[in-house]
Enzyme design. Structure first.
Site: not given
Ligand code: F6R
Length: 608
Positions: A2, A27, A74, A98-99, A480, A484, A487, A503, A603
């Site tokens: 949020c 975010r 959010w 937020n939270g 990764e 990517k 998501e 395995h 974010k």
């Molecule tokens: C994936 C992504 C998330 C962040 C994770 C940690 O593309 O962006 O997996 O890496 O939420 O976020 P930070 O780096 O802000 O602690």
């Protein structure tokens, strides 16, 4: 997560609130709302979905008050409906939050028993009623807030607006970030410096447990005990960064393309390029020679950066490394050695689980380094050493340039530890530093061949599942790549250590399954090639990301080959990250998905 904003203005504030909320869009959110005082009376507008819906509503039914609060939500408790959107209000107070309020059920029952009526599914609504209850008992707003805050359990940030109080906003912070911004006869509240960048570059960050009482001309801070406290004003650079997409269709595309520049900038901060040496801008907070074990913690992509760094610290610094997922680490009973070292890795510097990991390490008497992109973030402020990634604001929800900058900082740290521990000699240091310095050039070269990846993405956008395989530092990159892709495009993908194929996951291989193999020329290439052949033998659709030598030898077996420049293997992960990111980006765009704001994602993950 949020986003919160508040303005005590000299004229109508609705458009300013909206502008700030737009800057918080990155975010992640699923509904939005604002409230202002019109003629001293609380009035709200809220809408499901994106800000354009709220904007349209405001065009039809404007809000004209000179003081207000705004929010992008959010969803955590209750669906993302208009009714659950913030601000939540009673006849006395409106709140944006937020939270998570962990004890909201108990509080709601208690308040219900006193006759309070709840109309939403949210935890936030209890805050409005708790404060209202105190005010009904005769307390003034500030007193009511001071009385109510200690009853709220959880990590949160709040902004509060009171009916009839045209020169008062209250903000509170416990675990989630909040800043006060200072203008000319105006004052602002915001989740971060970016939100406030259109109005001011002078900020004060609230400390955990603080609340702040704002009028147009004053900001009075109180600490967790309710006692007045001084908090420092700082200048932020956020406003200096243009937060726009430039010529790109998405922030994510822009951020992928910025990598040669920001990785170079980050490396320049940690290396003495002319001397061919590592030159950290700070002293190591521990005696590197005596260090027995290093812990590195992070979440999501930052965790994969940590996992990659493990290979470097082990190899160059001969240091045992534990890599930890923040959400697991914080709740395990880990025997962390007093005087040891924990590094946390986080783009935002606010991720709840990583922040808790940092605090846990500190509580165990460890020294801490925070590798963060937001220099003013909580982690950067709380760690013994803040190791900045100089990626600039990352707006796309999926981490791209922050990831490669994290790798750059961690690589430099690994080399610095190697030197300090005597496991890396000057000659090898110079060789590795020059390898690091060459990375931005290789990255730029790879970006020139984006069209090839786009072509591949056409095929990938038609499949249901994809496997990514890699060994060594290509293994975290395989993880990764899969993260990517899922998501952004919502196509199911898994990453595996290539040696793990037999395995279990090999059972998935058939002629419909694309398998992306990350195969730089490194010490384990032969093994990776054997794994590749196991896939080919079972009819799997091979997609190879490798250098020209391997491309020549194995092109026949592969459905597609992305040819990378020939480069030393040590830090190739930073360059191989680019096709991995581009595959996810183009597949998402071809499938019509929002690459900047994937569904359900935030974010900055400030809740557990
Ligand atoms: C994936 C992504 C998330 C962040 C994770 C940690 O593309 O962006 O997996 O890496 O939420 O976020 P930070 O780096 O802000 O602690």
């Amino acid at each position: 997560m949020c986003g919160i904003v508040g303005i005590l203005g000299r004229g109508p504030v609705a458009s300013g609130l909206l502008e700030a909320l737009k800057r918080l869009e990155y975010r992640g959110y699923d509904s939005a709302g604002i409230a202002t005082l019109e003629g001293g009376k609380l009035t709200r507008r809220r809408a499901e979905g994106k800000l354009k819906n709220l904007e349209a509503l405001l065009a039809k039914e404007p809000l004209l008050g000179p003081i207000g609060i705004g929010h992008t939500r959010w969803a955590t408790h209750g669906r993302p409906t208009e009714n659950n959107a913030h601000p939540h209000a009673t006849d006395k107070v409106a709140v944006v939050h937020n939270g998570i309020i962990e004890n909201f059920r108990e509080l709601r029952e208690e308040l219900r028993a006193k006759g309070h009526k709840f109309v939403t599914e949210t935890d936030t609504e209890v805050i409005a009623h708790l404060i209202t209850d105190a005010m009904q008992n005769g307390m003034k707003p500030v007193e009511a807030v001071a009385e109510s805050l200690p009853r709220l359990k959880g990590a949160f940030a709040l902004a509060l607006l009171f009916n009839g109080e045209e020169d008062l906003l209250i903000g509170a912070r416990q675990g989630a970030p909040l800043a006060v911004g200072y203008g000319d006869g105006e004052i602002y509240l915001g989740s971060d410096a970016l939100a406030l960048a259109p109005f001011t570059d002078t900020l004060t960050y609230l400390e955990d447990g603080d609340f702040v009482v704002l009028t147009r001309h004053s900001a009075e801070f109180r600490d967790a005990r309710g006692l007045p406290v001084e908090r420092r004003k700082i200048k932020t650079l956020a406003s200096a960064f243009m937060v726009d997409k430039g010529n790109y269709r998405h922030f994510m595309a822009k951020e992928i393309h910025e990598q040669p520049e920001v990785v170079a900038r980050t490396l320049a901060h940690y290396l003495d390029m002319s001397a061919g040496r590592v030159a950290l801008p700070f002293d190591l907070p521990v005696d590197a020679k005596k260090l027995q074990r290093l812990t590195i913690a992070g979440c999501g992509t930052a965790y994969f950066a940590a996992l990659t760094a493990k290979y470097w610290f082990e190899r160059f610094a001969r240091l045992a490394v534990d890599v930890e997922i923040g959400s697991e680490f914080r709740y395990r009973d880990v025997p962390l050695e007093e005087g040891g070292l924990t590094i946390v890795v986080s783009q935002s510097g606010e991720t709840a689980d990583t922040l808790a990991s940092l605090r846990m390490a500190k509580a165990c008497g460890q020294k801490t380094i925070a590798v963060c992109n937001v220099a003013t973030s909580t982690m950067a402020r709380e760690a013994d050493v803040a190791a900045a990634t100089l990626a600039g604001p990352e707006i796309g929800v999926a981490s791209t340039k922050a990831f490669t900058c994290q790798l750059a900082v961690l690589a430099a740290l690994a080399l610095a530890f190697g030197r300090a521990r005597g496991t890396l000699d000057e000659v090898n240091e110079a060789r590795l530093v020059s390898e690091l310095m060459a990375l931005p050039g290789f990255m730029a070269e790879v970006l020139k061949h984006e069209m090839l990846v786009e072509k591949l993405a056409h095929d990938l956008s038609k499949v249901r599942d994809i496997l990514y395989l890699g060994r060594g530092t290509s293994y975290p990159l395989a993880l990764e790549g899969a993260l990517k892709l899922k998501e952004l495009s919502y196509v199911h993908a898994e990453g595996y250590a290539a040696g793990e194929l037999k395995h279990g996951p090999i059972a998935l291989i058939d002629e419909d399954m694309p398998v992306i193999i990350l195969a730089p020329t490194d010490a384990v290439l032969d093994k990776t090639i054997s794994n590749m052949q196991e896939v080919a033998a079972r009819g799997g659709r091979l997609i190879l990301i490798c250098d020209p030598r391997q491309a020549q030898d194995f092109a026949r077996d592969a459905e597609a080959v992305i040819v990378m420049p020939l480069m030393p293997p040590d830090f190739a992960a930073l360059v191989y990250a680019i096709p991995v990111q581009l595959i996810a980006y183009h597949t998402a765009v071809l499938l019509g998905k929002d690459a900047d704001q994937p569904r359900n994602l935030a974010k900055s993950v400030t809740v557990e």
